[in-house]
Scaffold this active site. Structure first.
Site, short mmCIF file in Angstrom:
data_model
loop_
_atom_site.label_atom_id
_atom_site.label_comp_id
_atom_site.label_asym_id
_atom_site.label_seq_id
_atom_site.Cartn_x
_atom_site.Cartn_y
_atom_site.Cartn_z
N PRO A 106 50.31 73.50 71.88
CG PRO A 106 49.01 74.59 70.28
CD PRO A 106 49.36 74.61 71.73
CG ASN A 107 51.89 71.67 66.61
OD1 ASN A 107 51.50 70.54 66.33
ND2 ASN A 107 51.25 72.76 66.24
NE ARG A 159 56.31 73.35 65.09
CZ ARG A 159 55.79 74.31 65.82
NH1 ARG A 159 55.83 74.23 67.13
NH2 ARG A 159 55.22 75.34 65.26
CE1 TYR A 200 59.21 76.99 67.87
CE2 TYR A 200 59.12 75.87 65.76
CZ TYR A 200 58.63 76.82 66.64
OH TYR A 200 57.56 77.60 66.28
CG ASN A 203 55.94 78.02 74.33
OD1 ASN A 203 55.10 78.50 73.58
ND2 ASN A 203 57.15 77.70 73.92
CB ALA A 215 49.57 78.07 67.42
CD GLU A 256 53.31 85.59 75.96
OE1 GLU A 256 53.24 85.43 74.72
OE2 GLU A 256 52.88 86.60 76.52
CG HIS A 281 56.60 82.76 72.77
ND1 HIS A 281 55.60 81.90 72.38
CD2 HIS A 281 56.00 83.80 73.39
CE1 HIS A 281 54.43 82.40 72.75
NE2 HIS A 281 54.65 83.55 73.37
NE ARG A 311 58.52 81.73 63.88
CZ ARG A 311 57.94 80.65 64.39
NH1 ARG A 311 57.89 80.47 65.69
NH2 ARG A 311 57.43 79.74 63.60
#
Length: 137
Positions: A9-10, A17, A22, A71, A74, A95, A97, A104
């Protein structure tokens, strides 16, 4: 060699964004660079904001592809279902990111993906994807 890059998502909003986290590149532009760099590989890209679609894609390619670069965004921190899908298939998953999730918010320190992934790469910006692809070579 067939590798799927699977974004959650996103991540369709990359380039717009939170560029301070990012970056300013869209993923489509970056994906074109990856395809050029890894021209001997068959790279596929899929993005969804819907958890079930991500699970469906893992199941679809999880017995026939050589690797999945995931990725889950969330969903990394909430989705037992995605973790279970990775456990159910034979294709190895890395995985990734873009940001260092451990720098964070506290909730981003927990991953339901990490325990079932072959490896984890985070904090190198979009280059995290490049590093993940290299891990399959």
């Amino acid at each position: 060699m067939k590798i799927l890059i699977l974004n959650g998502p996103n991540l369709n909003l990359l380039g717009k964004r939170e560029p301070e986290i990012y970056g300013s590149d869209t993923f489509e532009d970056y994906f074109a660079k990856l395809q050029f760099k890894f021209k001997d590989l068959e790279l596929e890209y899929f993005q969804s904001n819907i958890e079930g679609e991500l699970i469906g894609k893992i199941q679809e390619v999880g017995f026939s592809y050589d690797g999945i670069v995931l990725n889950a965004a969330a969903y990394t921190h909430t989705s037992i279902g995605i973790g279970d899908a990775i456990k159910a298939v034979t294709t190895p998953v890395i995985e990734v990111h873009i940001s260092n999730t451990h720098k964070r918010e506290e909730f981003r320190h927990v991953s339901y993906i990490s325990p079932v992934a072959r490896g984890v790469i985070l904090g190198f910006g979009l280059q995290s994807y490049d590093l993940a692809i290299q891990s399959f070579l």
